[in-house]
Design an enzyme around this catalytic site. Structure first.
Site, PDB file in Angstrom:
ATOM      1  N   CYS A   2       0.821  -1.220   0.000  1.00  0.00           N
ATOM      2  CA  CYS A   2       0.000   0.000   0.000  1.00  0.00           C
ATOM      3  C   CYS A   2       0.859   1.277   0.000  1.00  0.00           C
ATOM      4  O   CYS A   2       2.010   1.262   0.403  1.00  0.00           O
ATOM      5  CB  CYS A   2      -0.874   0.052   1.241  1.00  0.00           C
ATOM      6  SG  CYS A   2      -1.818  -1.417   1.541  1.00  0.00           S
ATOM      7  N   ARG A  27       4.760   0.316  -5.811  1.00  0.00           N
ATOM      8  CA  ARG A  27       4.633  -0.531  -4.624  1.00  0.00           C
ATOM      9  C   ARG A  27       3.627  -1.668  -4.843  1.00  0.00           C
ATOM     10  O   ARG A  27       3.600  -2.624  -4.072  1.00  0.00           O
ATOM     11  CB  ARG A  27       4.191   0.315  -3.420  1.00  0.00           C
ATOM     12  CG  ARG A  27       5.189   1.404  -3.060  1.00  0.00           C
ATOM     13  CD  ARG A  27       4.602   2.382  -2.061  1.00  0.00           C
ATOM     14  NE  ARG A  27       4.414   1.783  -0.755  1.00  0.00           N
ATOM     15  CZ  ARG A  27       5.331   1.749   0.203  1.00  0.00           C
ATOM     16  NH1 ARG A  27       6.502   2.297   0.002  1.00  0.00           N
ATOM     17  NH2 ARG A  27       5.070   1.195   1.366  1.00  0.00           N
ATOM     18  N   TRP A  75      -3.264  -2.509  -1.353  1.00  0.00           N
ATOM     19  CA  TRP A  75      -2.911  -3.851  -1.805  1.00  0.00           C
ATOM     20  C   TRP A  75      -3.578  -4.791  -0.809  1.00  0.00           C
ATOM     21  O   TRP A  75      -3.211  -4.842   0.363  1.00  0.00           O
ATOM     22  CB  TRP A  75      -1.391  -3.977  -1.797  1.00  0.00           C
ATOM     23  CG  TRP A  75      -0.914  -5.286  -2.297  1.00  0.00           C
ATOM     24  CD1 TRP A  75      -0.772  -5.667  -3.600  1.00  0.00           C
ATOM     25  CD2 TRP A  75      -0.514  -6.396  -1.502  1.00  0.00           C
ATOM     26  NE1 TRP A  75      -0.313  -6.950  -3.650  1.00  0.00           N
ATOM     27  CE2 TRP A  75      -0.140  -7.424  -2.383  1.00  0.00           C
ATOM     28  CE3 TRP A  75      -0.434  -6.620  -0.129  1.00  0.00           C
ATOM     29  CZ2 TRP A  75       0.298  -8.658  -1.939  1.00  0.00           C
ATOM     30  CZ3 TRP A  75       0.013  -7.850   0.308  1.00  0.00           C
ATOM     31  CH2 TRP A  75       0.370  -8.857  -0.599  1.00  0.00           C
ATOM     32  N   ASN A  99      -1.402   2.048   6.211  1.00  0.00           N
ATOM     33  CA  ASN A  99      -0.580   0.960   5.662  1.00  0.00           C
ATOM     34  C   ASN A  99      -0.192   0.066   6.815  1.00  0.00           C
ATOM     35  O   ASN A  99       0.103   0.565   7.894  1.00  0.00           O
ATOM     36  CB  ASN A  99       0.756   1.479   5.117  1.00  0.00           C
ATOM     37  CG  ASN A  99       0.595   2.198   3.824  1.00  0.00           C
ATOM     38  OD1 ASN A  99      -0.494   2.242   3.279  1.00  0.00           O
ATOM     39  ND2 ASN A  99       1.672   2.770   3.349  1.00  0.00           N
ATOM     40  N   GLY A 100      -0.075  -1.221   6.568  1.00  0.00           N
ATOM     41  CA  GLY A 100       0.378  -2.127   7.619  1.00  0.00           C
ATOM     42  C   GLY A 100      -0.755  -3.033   8.052  1.00  0.00           C
ATOM     43  O   GLY A 100      -1.744  -3.212   7.327  1.00  0.00           O
ATOM     44  N   GLU A 480      20.289 -21.246  -9.306  1.00  0.00           N
ATOM     45  CA  GLU A 480      19.815 -19.864  -9.229  1.00  0.00           C
ATOM     46  C   GLU A 480      20.982 -18.912  -8.949  1.00  0.00           C
ATOM     47  O   GLU A 480      21.069 -17.828  -9.539  1.00  0.00           O
ATOM     48  CB  GLU A 480      18.715 -19.763  -8.153  1.00  0.00           C
ATOM     49  CG  GLU A 480      18.183 -18.377  -7.860  1.00  0.00           C
ATOM     50  CD  GLU A 480      17.590 -17.656  -9.064  1.00  0.00           C
ATOM     51  OE1 GLU A 480      17.410 -18.277 -10.127  1.00  0.00           O
ATOM     52  OE2 GLU A 480      17.349 -16.448  -8.949  1.00  0.00           O
ATOM     53  N   LYS A 484      22.093 -15.873 -11.429  1.00  0.00           N
ATOM     54  CA  LYS A 484      22.220 -14.478 -10.994  1.00  0.00           C
ATOM     55  C   LYS A 484      23.566 -13.922 -11.416  1.00  0.00           C
ATOM     56  O   LYS A 484      23.662 -12.820 -11.943  1.00  0.00           O
ATOM     57  CB  LYS A 484      22.100 -14.336  -9.458  1.00  0.00           C
ATOM     58  CG  LYS A 484      20.750 -14.547  -8.837  1.00  0.00           C
ATOM     59  CD  LYS A 484      19.744 -13.453  -9.111  1.00  0.00           C
ATOM     60  CE  LYS A 484      19.053 -13.633 -10.429  1.00  0.00           C
ATOM     61  NZ  LYS A 484      17.948 -14.510 -10.542  1.00  0.00           N
ATOM     62  N   GLU A 487      23.848 -13.393 -15.219  1.00  0.00           N
ATOM     63  CA  GLU A 487      23.013 -12.313 -15.738  1.00  0.00           C
ATOM     64  C   GLU A 487      23.635 -10.940 -15.545  1.00  0.00           C
ATOM     65  O   GLU A 487      23.564 -10.099 -16.414  1.00  0.00           O
ATOM     66  CB  GLU A 487      21.647 -12.314 -15.024  1.00  0.00           C
ATOM     67  CG  GLU A 487      20.716 -13.405 -15.458  1.00  0.00           C
ATOM     68  CD  GLU A 487      19.334 -13.234 -14.839  1.00  0.00           C
ATOM     69  OE1 GLU A 487      19.214 -13.377 -13.608  1.00  0.00           O
ATOM     70  OE2 GLU A 487      18.376 -12.958 -15.578  1.00  0.00           O
ATOM     71  N   HIS A 503      31.872 -36.645 -11.998  1.00  0.00           N
ATOM     72  CA  HIS A 503      31.554 -37.338 -13.248  1.00  0.00           C
ATOM     73  C   HIS A 503      31.919 -36.508 -14.475  1.00  0.00           C
ATOM     74  O   HIS A 503      31.411 -36.748 -15.560  1.00  0.00           O
ATOM     75  CB  HIS A 503      30.066 -37.709 -13.274  1.00  0.00           C
ATOM     76  CG  HIS A 503      29.710 -38.680 -12.185  1.00  0.00           C
ATOM     77  ND1 HIS A 503      30.122 -39.984 -12.195  1.00  0.00           N
ATOM     78  CD2 HIS A 503      29.028 -38.504 -11.030  1.00  0.00           C
ATOM     79  CE1 HIS A 503      29.692 -40.587 -11.099  1.00  0.00           C
ATOM     80  NE2 HIS A 503      29.015 -39.707 -10.376  1.00  0.00           N
ATOM     81  N   LYS A 599      13.003  -7.675 -18.720  1.00  0.00           N
ATOM     82  CA  LYS A 599      12.332  -8.120 -17.495  1.00  0.00           C
ATOM     83  C   LYS A 599      11.250  -9.136 -17.809  1.00  0.00           C
ATOM     84  O   LYS A 599      11.075 -10.106 -17.098  1.00  0.00           O
ATOM     85  CB  LYS A 599      11.764  -6.900 -16.763  1.00  0.00           C
ATOM     86  CG  LYS A 599      11.111  -7.219 -15.424  1.00  0.00           C
ATOM     87  CD  LYS A 599      12.140  -7.657 -14.407  1.00  0.00           C
ATOM     88  CE  LYS A 599      11.507  -8.207 -13.153  1.00  0.00           C
ATOM     89  NZ  LYS A 599      12.418  -9.088 -12.396  1.00  0.00           N
TER      90      LYS A 599
HETATM   91  O1  M6R Z   1       8.272 -13.530 -15.339  1.00  0.00           O
HETATM   92  P1  M6R Z   1       8.803 -14.939 -15.313  1.00  0.00           P
HETATM   93  O2  M6R Z   1       9.044 -15.440 -13.932  1.00  0.00           O
HETATM   94  O3  M6R Z   1       7.973 -15.882 -16.111  1.00  0.00           O
HETATM   95  O4  M6R Z   1      10.214 -14.840 -16.027  1.00  0.00           O
HETATM   96  C1  M6R Z   1      10.968 -15.981 -16.292  1.00  0.00           C
HETATM   97  C2  M6R Z   1      12.384 -15.615 -16.636  1.00  0.00           C
HETATM   98  O5  M6R Z   1      12.428 -14.846 -17.803  1.00  0.00           O
HETATM   99  C3  M6R Z   1      13.068 -14.855 -15.505  1.00  0.00           C
HETATM  100  O6  M6R Z   1      13.027 -15.566 -14.314  1.00  0.00           O
HETATM  101  C4  M6R Z   1      14.539 -14.545 -15.860  1.00  0.00           C
HETATM  102  O7  M6R Z   1      15.277 -15.723 -15.904  1.00  0.00           O
HETATM  103  C5  M6R Z   1      15.117 -13.553 -14.864  1.00  0.00           C
HETATM  104  N1  M6R Z   1      15.891 -12.581 -15.550  1.00  0.00           N
HETATM  105  C6  M6R Z   1      15.938 -14.191 -13.809  1.00  0.00           C
HETATM  106  O8  M6R Z   1      16.646 -13.309 -13.025  1.00  0.00           O
END
Ligand code: M6R
Length: 604
Positions: A2, A27, A75, A99-100, A480, A484, A487, A503, A599
């Site tokens: 919120c 937000r 929200w 909020n809260g 993961e 990160k 990327e 292996h 994104k």
């Molecule tokens: O919006 P989504 O979770 O479906 O997106 C999937 C991927 O494109 C997303 O997780 C991407 O790998 C990110 N850049 C990871 O940091």
């Protein structure tokens, strides 16, 4: 989550409130509203959905003289996103925004109802305005009534109240949710949940401390601290850069989002835990009737959270679980059987490959569920059922808090299914729920850990590659961590199961091969340690992440000792996120907008 705005002055109150709410859109919200007291009369407007709906409703509303006004983007937590549940909430002659969470709202509401007060909404917030009016009736003094009301609230709040009998005063209180006040030479006063709505309007701002409360009029800003002592405002100059203001002092959105994880996970858990069971009011239990397998399908980070989930579903719910990469699944003529629940996971809800698999599953007549962060997204609209992760808007391209909340939802869902299938004892279920409640604490970023990672990151800016390794659910976390790093640092990194290194990949081991080893104390510690020792014996540079000291490591990131491997999972998640962040910053990269990435990937 919120957002709050408030304004006192002679300018166009409606425009100031609406543009302030626009600044807080990031937000996340599902309804919005404003209340303005002008010429002794209140005007109140609310709308569900985006702010354009509120703008449309207020288009003929004119504010051209002195007024006080409050506004809110909501929200939903207590009660659905409806106009009645949207703020500001009205009493007899006062309005409140908040909020809260008011934790003791049920008790207060019960008392007020006994006094004959009628409630219009399902929110916790509405008790504030009725409690205030009850106290006002008793004392006859607005500020006394407000102070008493604040002292009766338990929980977290930032709140503003305006009342008809004092048409030049806004009351405020802050405890646990952010709020600041801004002033200028024209005696205007501005309130907001973060400073971006105040940029260009206020000359200087005071960020309230927890426990602060008081009021503003044209000529005054009166603040009392948590002990009831009058305190002086601690003014600071406002940044003139909106983008940096939205980052709340963090260098990048990704860093801010890593720090937000504790709070957003608390939101993810909110209202979904009781001592004995997990509650997902948004899904029908029948969704799982006759289901013998769960198939999870996603891309990127969401795929990693799905992989994590598969360990939890099989371990706790004792149900077969398979995980699919969406871009692969859609072209490989998969067998779709009707006793499978098809679950897609997506931060955005718009990823083309994942969306397509959802369409395929629907076409094949499977029951479908989406775990998503964006309400009303394409996947949410299409799936039979939806669980929202409540991470708030994620701006960094490299996903952090979305992953954290997805794993939180999956942990809860595995227990929800466990209860349906009777696969965990009552005591074990209670114990797991107790652990879930501890994630928000486990995910608070400690200054010590961040400092340590900042320092050691300088040793990891080169080399011929990184291996993030882990076993069991720490393998998806290793994947993961590697994603990160790739990327945002553009360094080559792979996630690998610790036991699989021998292996093949161990052939790469030398001092320039960096191994980031996830060594949880409470899951296969000895086995994972042996795998890391094999790499250390071949001179790979080891950075171990663990709560237990490890003498074969060149570098060591210590996490807190905790009761359970899942809490270690969340702490290690923070460590790998920070490591990538700091390496990327040292390399001078654009952390929030890494090259070649978007994104939301809405193309194949
Ligand atoms: O919006 P989504 O979770 O479906 O997106 C999937 C991927 O494109 C997303 O997780 C991407 O790998 C990110 N850049 C990871 O940091």
């Amino acid at each position: 989550m919120c957002g709050i705005v408030g304004y006192l002055g002679n300018k166009n109150t409606k425009e100031i409130l609406l543009s302030g709410l626009k600044e807080l859109e990031y937000r996340g919200y599902d309804s919005a509203g404003i209340a303005v007291l002008q010429d002794g009369e209140f005007s109140n407007y609310k709308a569900v959905g985006k702010l354009v709906n509120l703008e449309e409703k207020t288009k003929n509303f004119i504010t051209d003289k002195f007024a006080i006004g409050i506004g809110h983007t909501r929200w939903a937590t207590h009660g659905k996103p409806t106009e009645l549940n949207a703020h500001p909430h009205l009493g007899e002659s006062s309005y409140v925004v908040h909020n809260g969470i008011i934790e003791n709202y049920a008790e207060l509401k019960q008392e007020l109802q006994k006094d004959g007060i009628k409630f219009l909404s399902q929110t916790d917030t509405e008790v504030i305005v009725h409690q205030f009016e009850k106290n006002l009736l008793a004392s006859g003094d607005e500020f006394e009534a407000f102070s008493k009301t604040i002292s009766e609230l338990e929980g977290a709040y930032a709140t503003l109240i305006v009342t008809k009998s004092l048409p030049d005063t806004i009351f405020f209180a802050k405890h646990g949710s952010p709020m600041l006040v801004g002033v200028n030479d024209e005696n205007e006063k501005f309130f907001a949940s973060s400073d971006s709505p105040l940029i260009g309007l206020a000359k200087e701002v005071n960020y309230f401390e927890d426990g602060d409360y008081g009021y503003v009029t044209k000529g005054e800003l009166v603040i009392f601290d948590k002990d009831g002592n009058k305190s002086k405002p601690n003014f600071s100059q406002l940044s003139t850069d909106k983008l940096s203001a939205q980052k709340d002092g963090y260098r990048f959105f990704m860093e801010k989002e890593i720090y937000e994880q504790s709070d957003v996970i608390a939101d993810t858990l909110l209202g979904r835990l009781s001592d004995e069971e997990i509650m997902f009011d948004e899904i029908d239990k029948n969704l799982f009737n006759g289901i013998n397998e769960i198939k999870l399908c996603a891309c990127g980070t969401s795929y990693h959270s799905a992989l994590s989930a598969s360990y939890l579903f099989e371990r706790y719910s004792k149900i077969r679980c398979s995980v699919e990469i969406a871009s692969e699944f859609r072209y490989r003529s998969p067998i779709m059987s009707k006793d499978t629940l098809f679950v897609v996971i997506s931060q955005s809800g718009e990823t083309a490959d994942t969306l397509e698999t959802l369409k395929m599953a629907k076409k094949a007549g499977l029951r479908t569920l989406v775990i998503c962060n964006v309400d009303n997204s394409s996947m949410v609209r299409l799936a039979d059922a939806c669980i929202l992760t409540r991470a708030g808007i994620e701006k960094g391209v490299a996903s952090t808090k979305a992953f954290a909340t997805q794993v939180t939802v999956f942990w809860m869902l595995s227990l929800y299914v466990a209860k349906l299938r009777n696969s965990l004892s009552r005591d074990e279920l209670k114990h797991q729920i107790h652990l879930l409640r501890e994630i928000p604490v486990a995910t608070i970023v400690s200054d010590d850990m961040h400092e340590r990672i900042k320092r050691l990151s300088k040793r990891y800016l080169h080399g011929h590659g990184f291996f993030f390794i882990g076993r069991d659910i720490f393998f998806p976390l290793a994947l993961e961590g590697a994603l990160k790093l790739k990327e945002i640092s553009y360094l080559h990194a792979e996630g690998y199961p610790s036991g699989e290194m021998k292996h093949g990949p161990i052939a790469l081991a030398d001092p320039e091969l960096f191994t980031i080893a996830l060594l949880p104390e409470h899951l296969l510690y000895e086995k994972s340690k042996s795998n890391v020792e094999e790499l250390s014996a071949r001179d790979s540079t080891i950075c171990a992440i663990s709560s237990k000291e490890f003498d074969k490591a060149d570098d060591f990131i210590k996490i807190n000792s905790s009761k359970d491997y899942m809490l270690e999972f969340f702490e290690m998640m923070i460590a790998v996120q920070l490591l990538s962040l700091e390496i990327s910053i040292r390399l001078g990269n654009d952390v929030d907008m890494p090259r070649n990435l978007a994104k939301s990937v809405t193309v194949e």
